[in-house]
Design an enzyme around this catalytic site. Structure first.
Site, short mmCIF file in Angstrom:
data_model
loop_
_atom_site.label_atom_id
_atom_site.label_comp_id
_atom_site.label_asym_id
_atom_site.label_seq_id
_atom_site.Cartn_x
_atom_site.Cartn_y
_atom_site.Cartn_z
N CYS A 46 -13.99 -3.45 -12.86
CA CYS A 46 -12.82 -3.92 -13.49
C CYS A 46 -12.69 -3.45 -14.88
O CYS A 46 -13.57 -3.77 -15.83
CB CYS A 46 -12.87 -5.49 -13.44
N TYR A 177 -1.81 0.58 -12.69
CA TYR A 177 -1.56 -0.25 -11.50
C TYR A 177 -0.13 -0.50 -11.07
O TYR A 177 0.03 -0.72 -9.97
CB TYR A 177 -2.04 -1.62 -12.12
#
Length: 323
Positions: A46, A177
């Protein structure tokens, strides 16, 4: 999910952190800074969690704030501790990060995200506010910083750091994203244009200066690095941000290598976790779950030549100890 993200038929959305308590020097939210009391939970995959890993290492907070690393592959209960003996975090005694969320708020309906900081004595989640955690480590945890820790958020430069970091967050950190999880062509194209428009702007800024703000590494550099280091491995192909690779932008590629080779940056990166998470968890994008063998990672160790721009990586401080 990481960084409080959700995605579905209506596209990608990053929500505000639901648990936004702060751990402060004066304990005004009920959580005082205290060595050994809290546990940082991250996924090495992440980028939002990676920010905290870099800052924790640069500031020398490893002994004060312990670390739990999750499996890069989630199941239906999200982040899990299957890398540890008996599939259980040895400090918190839990199998899933969601258990710390439940201890804080029973029936919490939102997603379970990293980074997260958990109060060890109570087992309760304290915060999953990925935007604030690093700032507090830099400004509220100063009593526990190592001798020679750099000032990553110098007060005279905070307004400029915030402005630069906000544009990078909106159009690069989050933009990849938005492109990757877009469900409409127009949404994808808007995000794609945002990503490369901002990267072009940042590239021009970095042509004549070694770091984004001032002559030392700051919070802004940390936030950009964690996206750049993932760019060719996942965002270029998996998220369709494919106008060009990072390696094809001479300025950004040299800048990223400079940081990667700086203690505290590259030594917190795990490309295996990164690739397996993105390609095996995001089945809506990659239904075969095949993990690509590339790209070649050897270039990260090559000379970058950014020293000629001057700058002092750690300012008046020192590098963290090698490991």
């Amino acid at each position: 999910m990481s960084g409080n993200a959700s995605y579905g038929k209506k596209g990608f959305k990053r929500s505000r952190s639901h648990f936004a308590d702060r751990i402060t020097a004066d304990g005004r939210d009920g959580w005082p800074v205290e060595a050994g009391r809290y546990r940082l939970v991250v996924s090495l995959a992440c980028p939002w969690a990676s920010r905290v890993l870099v800052v924790r290492r640069l500031l020398g907070l490893e002994d004060a704030l312990s670390l739990a690393v999750t499996d890069p592959i989630q199941d239906d209960r999200s982040w899990r501790f299957t890398l540890d003996p008996d599939d259980r975090d040895p400090v918190l005694g839990i199998r899933y990060l969601s258990e710390a969320y439940d201890a804080r708020e029973t029936g919490y309906p939102g997603g379970v995200s990293v980074p997260a900081i958990v109060d060890v004595p109570s087992g309760k989640l304290v915060t999953n506010d990925f935007q604030q955690i690093t700032l507090d480590l830099e400004t509220e945890w100063t009593a526990l910083h190592r001798p020679g820790a750099p000032d990553l958020y110098p007060e005279p430069l905070r307004d400029e750091i915030d402005e630069v970091a906000e544009g990078i967050y909106r159009e690069v950190n989050n933009g990849v994203y938005r492109a990757g999880f877009a469900t409409k062509q127009s949404e994808y194209e808007d995000a794609y244009n945002d990503v490369f428009g901002r990267l072009d702007q940042v590239s021009r800024r970095l042509e004549g200066q070694r770091y984004l703000v001032g002559d030392t590494i700051t919070e802004a550099d940390v936030r950009l690095f964690t996206t750049l280091v993932r760019f060719d491995a996942v965002y270029h192909g998996h998220f369709k941000c494919n106008r060009n690779k990072l390696t094809e932008d001479p300025v950004l590629w040299a800048y990223a290598r400079d940081l990667f080779q700086t203690p505290g940056f590259g030594d917190t990166v795990d490309f295996d976790h990164i690739k397996r998470h993105y390609y095996q968890v995001h089945e809506g994008i990659n239904p075969t779950r095949i993990v690509p063998l590339g790209p070649d990672l050897s270039g990260w160790a090559t000379a970058h030549g950014r020293e000629k721009l001057g700058g002092r990586p750690f300012g008046d401080g020192t590098a963290p100890a090698s490991r």
